[in-house]
Design a protein around this motif. Sequence first.
Motif, PDB file in Angstrom:
ATOM      1  N   MET A 194       0.847  -1.179   0.000  1.00  0.00           N
ATOM      2  CA  MET A 194       0.000   0.000   0.000  1.00  0.00           C
ATOM      3  C   MET A 194       0.885   1.232   0.000  1.00  0.00           C
ATOM      4  O   MET A 194       1.810   1.342   0.757  1.00  0.00           O
ATOM      5  CB  MET A 194      -0.875  -0.013   1.256  1.00  0.00           C
ATOM      6  CG  MET A 194      -1.985   0.971   1.194  1.00  0.00           C
ATOM      7  SD  MET A 194      -3.257   0.570   2.377  1.00  0.00           S
ATOM      8  CE  MET A 194      -2.385   0.690   3.907  1.00  0.00           C
ATOM      9  N   VAL A 223      -1.487   6.652   0.550  1.00  0.00           N
ATOM     10  CA  VAL A 223      -2.834   6.169   0.825  1.00  0.00           C
ATOM     11  C   VAL A 223      -3.015   5.912   2.313  1.00  0.00           C
ATOM     12  O   VAL A 223      -4.125   5.961   2.828  1.00  0.00           O
ATOM     13  CB  VAL A 223      -3.102   4.882   0.023  1.00  0.00           C
ATOM     14  CG1 VAL A 223      -4.502   4.392   0.227  1.00  0.00           C
ATOM     15  CG2 VAL A 223      -2.851   5.150  -1.443  1.00  0.00           C
ATOM     16  N   ILE A 279      -8.524   4.365  -4.182  1.00  0.00           N
ATOM     17  CA  ILE A 279      -7.960   4.557  -2.850  1.00  0.00           C
ATOM     18  C   ILE A 279      -8.600   3.581  -1.875  1.00  0.00           C
ATOM     19  O   ILE A 279      -7.922   2.931  -1.080  1.00  0.00           O
ATOM     20  CB  ILE A 279      -8.194   6.011  -2.375  1.00  0.00           C
ATOM     21  CG1 ILE A 279      -7.390   6.972  -3.242  1.00  0.00           C
ATOM     22  CG2 ILE A 279      -7.786   6.158  -0.925  1.00  0.00           C
ATOM     23  CD1 ILE A 279      -7.686   8.411  -2.960  1.00  0.00           C
ATOM     24  N   TYR A 280      -9.929   3.498  -1.942  1.00  0.00           N
ATOM     25  CA  TYR A 280     -10.607   2.648  -0.980  1.00  0.00           C
ATOM     26  C   TYR A 280     -10.254   1.192  -1.183  1.00  0.00           C
ATOM     27  O   TYR A 280     -10.133   0.424  -0.227  1.00  0.00           O
ATOM     28  CB  TYR A 280     -12.122   2.855  -1.072  1.00  0.00           C
ATOM     29  CG  TYR A 280     -12.847   2.406   0.149  1.00  0.00           C
ATOM     30  CD1 TYR A 280     -13.605   1.231   0.135  1.00  0.00           C
ATOM     31  CD2 TYR A 280     -12.778   3.117   1.335  1.00  0.00           C
ATOM     32  CE1 TYR A 280     -14.269   0.796   1.261  1.00  0.00           C
ATOM     33  CE2 TYR A 280     -13.437   2.688   2.465  1.00  0.00           C
ATOM     34  CZ  TYR A 280     -14.181   1.525   2.422  1.00  0.00           C
ATOM     35  OH  TYR A 280     -14.830   1.089   3.544  1.00  0.00           O
ATOM     36  N   GLN A 282      -7.514  -0.032  -1.992  1.00  0.00           N
ATOM     37  CA  GLN A 282      -6.196  -0.374  -1.475  1.00  0.00           C
ATOM     38  C   GLN A 282      -6.265  -0.888  -0.054  1.00  0.00           C
ATOM     39  O   GLN A 282      -5.367  -1.586   0.411  1.00  0.00           O
ATOM     40  CB  GLN A 282      -5.291   0.858  -1.512  1.00  0.00           C
ATOM     41  CG  GLN A 282      -5.199   1.442  -2.882  1.00  0.00           C
ATOM     42  CD  GLN A 282      -3.783   1.775  -3.255  1.00  0.00           C
ATOM     43  OE1 GLN A 282      -2.842   1.296  -2.642  1.00  0.00           O
ATOM     44  NE2 GLN A 282      -3.628   2.609  -4.257  1.00  0.00           N
ATOM     45  N   PHE A 283      -7.354  -0.546   0.640  1.00  0.00           N
ATOM     46  CA  PHE A 283      -7.464  -1.022   2.011  1.00  0.00           C
ATOM     47  C   PHE A 283      -8.055  -2.426   2.083  1.00  0.00           C
ATOM     48  O   PHE A 283      -7.980  -3.066   3.129  1.00  0.00           O
ATOM     49  CB  PHE A 283      -8.345  -0.070   2.822  1.00  0.00           C
ATOM     50  CG  PHE A 283      -7.735   1.275   2.993  1.00  0.00           C
ATOM     51  CD1 PHE A 283      -8.203   2.360   2.272  1.00  0.00           C
ATOM     52  CD2 PHE A 283      -6.675   1.460   3.850  1.00  0.00           C
ATOM     53  CE1 PHE A 283      -7.634   3.606   2.418  1.00  0.00           C
ATOM     54  CE2 PHE A 283      -6.101   2.702   4.001  1.00  0.00           C
ATOM     55  CZ  PHE A 283      -6.579   3.780   3.287  1.00  0.00           C
ATOM     56  N   PHE A 284      -8.636  -2.871   0.982  1.00  0.00           N
ATOM     57  CA  PHE A 284      -9.259  -4.186   0.980  1.00  0.00           C
ATOM     58  C   PHE A 284      -8.747  -4.960  -0.218  1.00  0.00           C
ATOM     59  O   PHE A 284      -9.441  -5.109  -1.217  1.00  0.00           O
ATOM     60  CB  PHE A 284     -10.785  -4.049   0.944  1.00  0.00           C
ATOM     61  CG  PHE A 284     -11.307  -3.226   2.069  1.00  0.00           C
ATOM     62  CD1 PHE A 284     -11.629  -1.900   1.872  1.00  0.00           C
ATOM     63  CD2 PHE A 284     -11.446  -3.772   3.331  1.00  0.00           C
ATOM     64  CE1 PHE A 284     -12.097  -1.121   2.920  1.00  0.00           C
ATOM     65  CE2 PHE A 284     -11.912  -2.999   4.382  1.00  0.00           C
ATOM     66  CZ  PHE A 284     -12.231  -1.677   4.180  1.00  0.00           C
TER      67      PHE A 284
END
Lengths: 630, 249
Positions: free
Chosen positions: A1, A5, B110-111, B113-115
């Motif tokens: 990541m 971000v 972006i979102y 990348q968290f999942f």
Amino acid sequence: MAAGVAAWLPFARAAAIGWMPVASAPMPPPPRDKRRGQDGLIILNVSGTRFQTWLNTLERYPDTLLGSTERDFFFHEETNEYFFDRDPDIFRHILNFYRTGKLHYPRHECISAYDEELAFFGIIPEIIGDCCYEEYKDRRRENAERIQDDEENDNNKDMVLPDMSFRETMWRAFENPHTSTMALVFYYVTGFFIAVSVMANVVETVPCGSGPNRAKEVSCGERYALAFFCLDTACVMIFTVEYLLRLIAAPSRYKFVKSVMSIIDVVAIMPYYIGLVMTDNEDVSGAFVTLRVFRVFRIFKFSRHSAGLRILGYTLKSCASELGFLLFSLTMAIIIFATVMFYAEKGSTATKFTSIPAAFWYTIVTMTTLGYGDMVPKTIIGKVFGSICSLSGVLVIALPVPVIVSNFSRIYHQSQRAEKRRAQKKTRLARIHAAKSGGANAYLQYKRNGMLAEAEEEASKQAGQALVCKSNPTFETQHHHLLHCLEKTTNHEFVDEQTYETSCMEVSLAKPSMSRSSSMSSSPHGLSSCCTRRNKRKSFNVPNSNMVAGRRGSIQELSTIQIRERPMSNSRSSLNAKFEETVPLNSEEQSYITAAVISMPTPPVTTPEGGDSSSSHNFLQSNIVRVSAL
Amino acid sequence: MEKKLDKVDTSSSSSGRTKGNACLQNSSRRGVTARLKKLFLCSSTKAPSTTTQCNVEDELELSAARHRPEALEQLEAQTRFSRKELQILYRGFKNECPSGVVNEDTFKEIYSQFFPQGDASTYAHFLFDAFDTDHNGSVSFEDFVMGLSILLRGTVQEKLNWAFNLYDINKDGYITKEEMLDIIKSIYDMMGKCTYPTLKEETPRQHVEIFFQKMDKNRDGVVTIDEFIDCCQNDENIMKSMQLFENVI
């Protein structure tokens, strides 16, 4: 990541509230924030250039120096900043990595400097971004090749090792004619005879005036048959001897026999021997005459003498595909145009285009723009196609040629660079060598004088020898003290390289000579002299003045023994020089001699010295001392 | 102080589209096509017609699209964040979106990348709609910060209100079973394939049934805002979970 971000994580967590009403199970407790996000500015002072960034930026990569507690080691209380004594230009890129998550490689920076900085700050180079990764890898590979080249050349260095067998010496002499005078002589002699042989082959066929029966012109070969035969024999003798010597000396005979040069050698001399065997048989003599053609291959033996020829051969080998393409396309075009011309000219009378293969000759001559004129088309359509043929010939040939030329140019420049690197390597190694020996010499000087103050003076005097700058005296003296402690620990002493080398020489030569003299006392000396090489005598100033007089006799003894030992000197010129210089040194180096005598109980040692001249002399003295002690 | 928005934004906001127009990045391209279309035929679709309003000056501005948020003081007044917190938020926001606005694609990226295991794009889409309060297709920093202010510093009422708004896809004040199914499915999508126990087809549907049983008091097949808030306030777990992310910033 990506690091950027990560800044959105709070948002993602907040958005999780949207799941709560539909959750099937109770939520886990949130993690406790260990650090209460003290998002302060952090000042990084890198050799005077101040960089500032948020603490959070650095904390993004906790497994690097700046992101972990390791940076606390660099914290400077007085100025309340982190101080790094590193290159600020490269640091800029490293800090940008923290900011943007991408590591770039600046093209103008030296690759090793950059690698060092990365290693220092704990960043692995593999994360360099795609934009700069290729360049980085290329530069790294070049650097590695250069280092590898150096190491290889180091191994092949012309260090004369005493335990090199005669065979190995011979092989080295063959491969590299600059190793010794003999090799150079051999190189030139063979070159001369190759030239002579080729010239003889050529001159042999020149018409030399009419023969004895005045019937026709005879060639020189027939007129002076005996002379040419003797010349040929001589050349072949030389070549045979050379080939056999090479065969004997080769480290891997099978590999040598398979190599191109050896095949050329064989092909060059075989016709002669075959001719010798077959002179009487009339039928085969025709074939024998053909064999003489192979004598011209002797000219290829010159490729051992000429690097350019080797490069050319290598180029052709490496351009095999381009050459193949050229050949293929030419063949195709020839066949096409020959066919067309044949059928075009079929109608005209008394045409030379009797068959398609006959037309091949015309096509080749036209396509290569030779245009002999022995075959020309007469019909109009034949002329049309003939002109098309010549135009296309120009194109077909012109296309692959630049590729071959550029290949040759590239290989040639590569070899130029390798040569330049080799030349520079010599000076570079000499520099390194001088620096090392300068350091060693400084220490040896220090020991000789035994006083710190003097060591400084001597060190500055020695500065002429050593190319490396002297660091501050405190460091030097502490370093010297450390070396001294090591000597004490091992009960051995440091000597410089020349002394060691010469003593190695001595040992290798002394062994047979010692056995010749058949003196029991001397043989253990011969064996132990290798060990004694490492030993150094203590050279602190001992009140020895009173002892000098008492030892005069022994000094005389030493000098006589010295003189006696002279004839055993080997042919090496350097050692000879040392021998000559040894005699007048007695008067100067009294302190050495006395010290040597004094330190008898300890294993005999070779003296420390300041220069080449004294080294072997001192070694001899230790030899001599030992002998006299026994 | 007015928002220093580009002309395009204001012109396109008037069209009232909910889908992100991605005008700022693509409109230079669209502008050319739109002008060509204008040359050859009357365009009937709304999207290009709006962009045909972009004249040459607009295109030049769009290529350097910038959005500057309101002053720090105003945002401080409007939201419940402190100055420092706003600074931190803006820095993170600007780092990822230098142009100052997030469009839906960037938002999804972006979102997601968290999942990494699942597909978060659908839920991100719903989130985007929830954050994009003025429905102009892009989330500016103000929208972002307002949303966060509610989520992190708001009262329980406000939070539940926000959640209801999220679930109500067409914003008509009622959550239907289909809407809920979409939401639940998108949440399960984020899990991805590798779960234990393995995800079955009917799991989202069952989940929706459970939800409706809990929330839909009058059994009319829809959940209104009052039903929702009442029900949640009576539920221990939900109440507790609302306080979960207080200390995120």
